[in-house]
Design an enzyme around this catalytic site. Structure first.
Site, PDB file in Angstrom:
ATOM      1  N   ASP A   1      28.495  -5.959 -35.117  1.00  0.00           N
ATOM      2  CA  ASP A   1      27.894  -4.722 -35.569  1.00  0.00           C
ATOM      3  C   ASP A   1      27.018  -4.152 -34.730  1.00  0.00           C
ATOM      4  OD1 ASP A   1      27.198  -2.602 -37.292  1.00  0.00           O
ATOM      5  OD2 ASP A   1      26.902  -3.849 -39.020  1.00  0.00           O
TER       6      ASP A   1
HETATM    7  C1  NOJ Z   1      25.889  -0.515 -38.331  1.00  0.00           C
HETATM    8  C2  NOJ Z   1      26.583  -0.360 -39.873  1.00  0.00           C
HETATM    9  O1  NOJ Z   1      26.115  -1.745 -40.329  1.00  0.00           O
HETATM   10  C3  NOJ Z   1      28.116  -0.663 -39.819  1.00  0.00           C
HETATM   11  O2  NOJ Z   1      28.575  -0.674 -41.045  1.00  0.00           O
HETATM   12  C4  NOJ Z   1      28.605   0.415 -38.801  1.00  0.00           C
HETATM   13  O3  NOJ Z   1      30.043   0.603 -39.041  1.00  0.00           O
HETATM   14  C5  NOJ Z   1      28.014   0.498 -37.413  1.00  0.00           C
HETATM   15  N1  NOJ Z   1      26.588   0.553 -37.712  1.00  0.00           N
HETATM   16  C6  NOJ Z   1      28.751   1.736 -36.620  1.00  0.00           C
HETATM   17  O4  NOJ Z   1      28.077   2.958 -37.017  1.00  0.00           O
END
Ligand code: NOJ
Length: 746
Positions: free
Chosen positions: A289
Site C-alpha cells: 500500500d
Molecule cells: C492507500 C489506500 O489504502 C489504498 O487502498 C489505495 O489503493 C492506495 N492508497 C493508492 O491510492
C-alpha cells in the site's frame, strides 16, 4: 440439427475458455515463460529492481508523500516498472512513450489507479451496492468500470476492497460489502470476475484484492490503527473473502497498513508467504500500500527504510508503491546478503508476466486510443446501468402509513436539507475521475422526473456541519407552502473513506434540529439519508414517518432517489451492515457468539447486556422494506437428517401480499447448536433475490452440503461435526422462521 449441436458445443467451449483463461491468468504459458526468462537475462540488477518500483509520477498523492527522486531520469533509466494515479490516454501515452523509446530495454509500464466504484460513470459506493444483494449487478458495474478505465489507458485497478467491517466508525466501511464474511466473499468473486472479465483484451483491467488482512478491524475504528484479533476470528471472518478472490483468479494483492498481533502486514511473512502463496497458491503480484514500506519505521519494526525494504521483500511484497524505497536500498541489501538475486528475479518474473499477458510488449499503446476513450466513457448504456444500480442500492428503513411512494395527486413538495442540491457533497474521495458536474442532485432528480405541474419549494436549511440555524426559517417556510417535505440530510461524502473515521456517528451539525423544525410544521416529512456508513439514528427513527437510506449513489444519485420516491422503482435494498442504536454498542453485528449468560433486550440482570441500552441493533443486518409486503412460510427440508455427500434441500414459500410488484431477498442462516467450539448464533449461508408480482407466491429453494457446516476445530483444523443444526429463513437476520435438522457423520 447438426448446426444446433455445433452451436451448443461452441458456446460450451467459449464459456470453458473464458472461465479457464480468467482463473489461470496468472499461470505461466511456456511461451511467455520463455520470453520472461530471455528478458530477465538481459536485465541489470538495477533494471530488475526498477521493475519493482511503482511511482506516482507527479500525479495525485493518495497518502503522505516522501521526497521523490528525479522521476524522468528514473523513467529513462528503466528504474520504474509501474505508475499509479495517472489516468487518461493522453497522459498515459506520454509516460509510456518515454519507457518504450528511451529506456534501454524498452519495457512497457503498467498503469494502476483506484477505480473503486466507477471510473467516470460513478456507481454507488460499494457498501451501498452490496445492499442490492445483486451479484450480477455488482459484476456488471465492475465490468463497466473496467471498460471505462481500460479505455482511459489503465491496466490495473486497486479494487475490490474486501475487508469485512463491523465498526461503522471506520471511514472505509464505505468501500466494502459490510459485516458478513460469506456475502463479502461472493462480492469479491463477482468483482474480480467483473474487472477481469476478459483479461488479456484491452477492455478489462487487473484487479487487486485489498487490504490483506483485517484492515477493517482497527482499534476504536481509527484508520490505520493496530488490529488485535484472535487467530480464529482472522481465519473465520477476515480471511475467507481473500481466499475467494484468489480462487476467482485475482491478479494482484495489496497488504494492509495495519499490524496483526504485532506484525505489520507489509512485513508479515506468515500472511504473505505462508498463507497467500503456500496455502492458497496465489501466483500473482503483491503490491504494497501507499508508503507502507517505510511506515515499518514508525510502526517500530525497522530502524530505517533500508531495514524496512529487507523486511518487506523477505515477507513477500513484490512491488513498492509510491516511495521508491526498493530502488534506494535493494541493491545494497543484495550485496550484504540480506536479500538474494533469486528473490528479486522471482518478483520481477511476476511483474513481467502480467505485462506480457496484457499484450504490452506486442503493443504498449493498445489501451491508448483517444477515439475509443471518447466513445466508451460515459456512454448512455453505462449511465443507464449506473441508475439501475443506484435504485437497487437504496434501502427503505421506515415507511409509516404508506407515506411513500408519493401520492399521485400531490401538488407541492418541499425539498430541503444541505444534501438536497450540492453536487460536491455527493462525490466521495474514491470516485475515480468522476466529475462533480456529472452528479445529479436530489433536487435535479426530482425536477427531471416530476410532472411540471408539481411545485417544488427548495431551501437548504443548514449545512452538514456547524451550528448555524439562521436558515431554518426558509426551510420551514418551504414546508409550510408544501403538502409534504423531503429532507436530505446526513454526511458529506468526504466524511467517510480513507482517513475519515468518526468517534461520533450521529447525524452531524444541526440537521436533526432542522428535521424537528420541519416536523413542527405538521407536514409529513420523508428523510433521505446520505451517508457512507451506518449512523446512529434512533431519535430520527422515532420521530420521522419515512426514512430512505440513500447512501452515496454515484453520478445518478438524484434520478435514482427520485425513481424510488415516485414509485417508479420499488425499493429492494437490504442492509449489509447493522445500524447501532448508539456508539457504545459498537461493534454490533448479527453473527456474534453467544455468552453463557445470553443477553436480550429485556435487560435482565446478570446477563450479557448494557444497563442503559438494548443489545440489539436499531436495524439489523439484512433488513430493508419494500412498498409491498411479503409473507413467508416456515422453511421445509427434504430430509430431517443428512450426511456427507448428500444435499439437503431447504425450501420456503414467499408471497407478495401487498399492493405493488416487487423484489425480495430471501436469506438462509444456520446455527450449529452444540459444537466443540462455540459457534455464531447465526451464519448466512445463502440468499435468493426474486421478483414477485402482487399476489404471486413462489417457492424458493436452497441447497446445503456438509461443507457448509464446516468450521475450525480447537486445533484450527477444518471439521464437520455431527449434531443438531437450526436452519433459518426470512427477510432479514432477525425475523426468521426455523427448522431443525441433524447432520450425521458416516
Ligand atoms: C492507500 C489506500 O489504502 C489504498 O487502498 C489505495 O489503493 C492506495 N492508497 C493508492 O491510492
Amino acid at each position: 440439427m447438426k448446426t444446433k449441436t455445433l452451436l451448443i458445443l461452441w458456446i460450451a467451449f467459449l464459456s470453458f475458455e473464458r472461465g479457464n483463461s480468467q482463473s489461470l491468468f496468472m499461470e505461466a504459458s511456456p511461451e511467455i515463460e520463455e520470453k520472461v526468462e530471455k528478458l530477465l537475462q538481459q536485465m541489470t540488477l538495477a533494471e530488475k529492481i526498477g521493475q519493482l518500483n511503482q511511482s506516482n509520477a507527479n500525479g495525485v498523492a493518495t497518502g503522505p508523500q516522501k521526497a521523490q527522486d528525479d522521476f524522468y531520469k528514473q523513467l529513462e533509466a528503466g528504474r520504474i516498472g509501474s505508475i499509479l494515479n495517472i489516468a487518461g490516454v493522453e497522459e498515459i501515452r506520454k509516460y509510456q512513450e518515454i519507457a518504450v523509446t528511451r529506456s534501454r530495454l524498452k519495457i512497457p509500464l503498467l498503469f494502476g489507479y483506484d477505480v473503486i466504484h466507477g471510473y467516470k460513470t460513478i456507481f454507488p459506493i460499494p457498501l451501498a451496492e452490496s445492499c442490492s444483494w445483486d451479484l450480477e449487478l455488482m459484476e456488471k458495474s465492475a465490468r463497466i468500470a473496467a471498460k471505462e478505465a481500460a479505455a482511459a489507458g489503465l491496466h490495473w485497478t486497486f479494487a475490490p476492497m474486501i475487508d469485512v467491517s463491523r465498526d461503522p466508525r471506520w471511514g472505509r466501511v464505505l468501500e466494502g460489502a459490510g459485516e458478513d464474511t460469506w456475502l463479502t466473499s461472493r462480492v469479491a468473486e463477482a468483482k474480480v470476475r467483473g474487472y477481469q472479465w476478459n483479461l488479456g483484451s484491452n477492455e478489462s483491467v487487473l484487479a487487486c484484492a485489498k487490504h490483506f488482512a483485517a484492515y477493517g478491524l482497527p482499534q476504536a475504528g481509527k484508520d490505520y490503527g493496530t488490529v488485535d484479533i484472535s487467530e480464529r476470528t482472522l481465519e473465520e471472518i477476515y480471511l475467507p473473502p481473500f481466499k475467494a478472490a484468489v480462487e476467482a483468479g485475482v491478479a494482484t494483492f495489496m497488504p494492509a497498513f495495519n499490524d496483526i498481533a504485532g506484525v505489520p502486514c507489509t512485513a508479515n511473512k506468515w500472511l504473505l508467504t505462508e498463507v497467500l502463496r503456500n496455502r492458497w497458491k496465489f501466483k500473482g503480484v503483491v503490491v504494497s500500500d501507499w508508503g507502507a514500506i517505510w511506515q515499518l519505521v514508525p510502526h517500530g519494526m525497522a530502524h530505517g527504510s533500508k531495514q524496512a525494504v529487507e523486511l518487506s521483500i523477505n515477507a513477500g511484497v513484490d512491488m513498492d508503491m509510491a516511495d521508491g524505497e526498493y530502488n534506494r536500498h535493494a541493491l545494497a541489501l543484495i550485496n550484504e546478503g540480506k536479500v538474494t538475486v533469486g528473490q528479486i528475479d522471482e518478483m520481477v518474473r511476476r511483474i513481467l508476466r502480467m505485462k506480457f499477458k496484457l499484450g504490452l510488449f506486442d503493443d504498449p499503446f493498445r489501451f491508448c486510443d483517444v477515439k475509443r476513450e471518447k466513445r466508451v466513457i460515459r456512454n448512455c448504456d453505462f449511465i443507464a446501468e449506473a441508475r439501475k444500480a443506484a435504485q437497487k442500492s437504496i434501502v427503505l428503513l421506515k415507511n409509516e402509513n404508506h407515506l411513500l411512494p408519493l401520492a399521485k395527486d400531490i401538488k407541492s413538495i418541499a425539498v430541503v436539507g444541505p444534501l438536497a442540491d450540492n453536487k460536491q457533497y455527493l462525490r466521495d474521495y474514491w470516485a475515480g475521475k468522476g466529475e462533480v458536474n456529472d452528479y445529479v442532485t436530489l433536487l435535479e432528480g426530482l425536477k427531471n422526473n416530476l410532472p411540471s405541474h408539481i411545485k417544488i419549494n427548495y431551501a437548504k436549511g443548514c449545512d452538514v456541519t456547524g451550528t448555524d440555524c439562521s436558515f431554518f426559517s426558509e426551510a420551514v417556510e418551504a414546508a409550510n407552502q408544501s403538502e409534504l417535505v423531503i429532507a436530505a440530510i446526513g454526511e458529506r461524502a468526504s466524511m467517510s473513506g480513507e482517513d475519515a473515521s468518526r468517534a461520533d456517528i450521529s447525524i452531524p451539525g444541526v440537521q436533526e434540529e432542522l428535521v424537528q423544525a420541519l416536523l413542527d410544521t405538521g407536514k409529513p416529512v420523508v428523510v433521505v439519508l446520505m451517508n457512507g456508513r451506518p449512523l446512529t439514528i434512533s431519535k430520527l427513527t422515532e420521530q420521522v414517518p419515512a426514512i430512505v437510506e440513500g447512501w452515496f449513489l454515484g453520478t445518478e444519485t438524484g434520478n435514482a432517489i427520485a425513481d424510488v420516491l415516485l414509485g417508479k422503482y420499488n425499493p429492494s435494498g437490504k442492509l449489509t451492515m447493522s445500524f447501532p442504536r448508539n456508539v457504545g454498542q459498537i461493534p454490533v453485528f448479527y453473527n456474534y457468539r453467544q455468552s453463557g449468560r445470553p443477553g436480550t433486550d429485556k435487560l435482565t440482570k446478570w446477563t450479557n447486556r448494557f444497563i442503559d441500552s438494548p443489545v440489539s441493533p436499531l436495524y439489523p443486518f439484512g433488513y430493508g422494506l419494500s412498498y409491498t409486503t411479503f409473507s413467508y412460510s416456515a422453511p421445509r427440508v427434504s430430509q430431517k437428517e443428512f450426511s456427507t455427500n448428500e444435499i439437503l434441500k431447504v425450501s420456503v414459500d414467499v408471497t407478495n401480499t401487498g399492493q405493488y410488484d416487487g423484489e425480495e431477498t430471501i436469506q438462509l442462516y444456520i446455527r450449529d447448536v452444540i459444537a466443540s467450539v462455540t459457534r455464531p448464533v447465526k451464519e448466512l449461508k445463502g440468499f435468493k433475490k426474486i421478483f414477485l408480482r402482487k399476489g404471486e407466491t413462489r417457492t424458493v429453494g436452497f441447497e446445503l452440503r456438509a461443507e457448509d457446516l464446516s468450521f475450525l476445530s480447537q486445533d484450527m483444523e477444518p471439521v464437520i461435526e455431527s449434531g443438531e443444526f437450526i436452519l433459518m429463513t426470512g427477510p432479514n437476520s432477525k425475523d426468521v422462521q426455523s427448522v431443525k435438522v441433524k447432520f450425521v457423520k458416516p
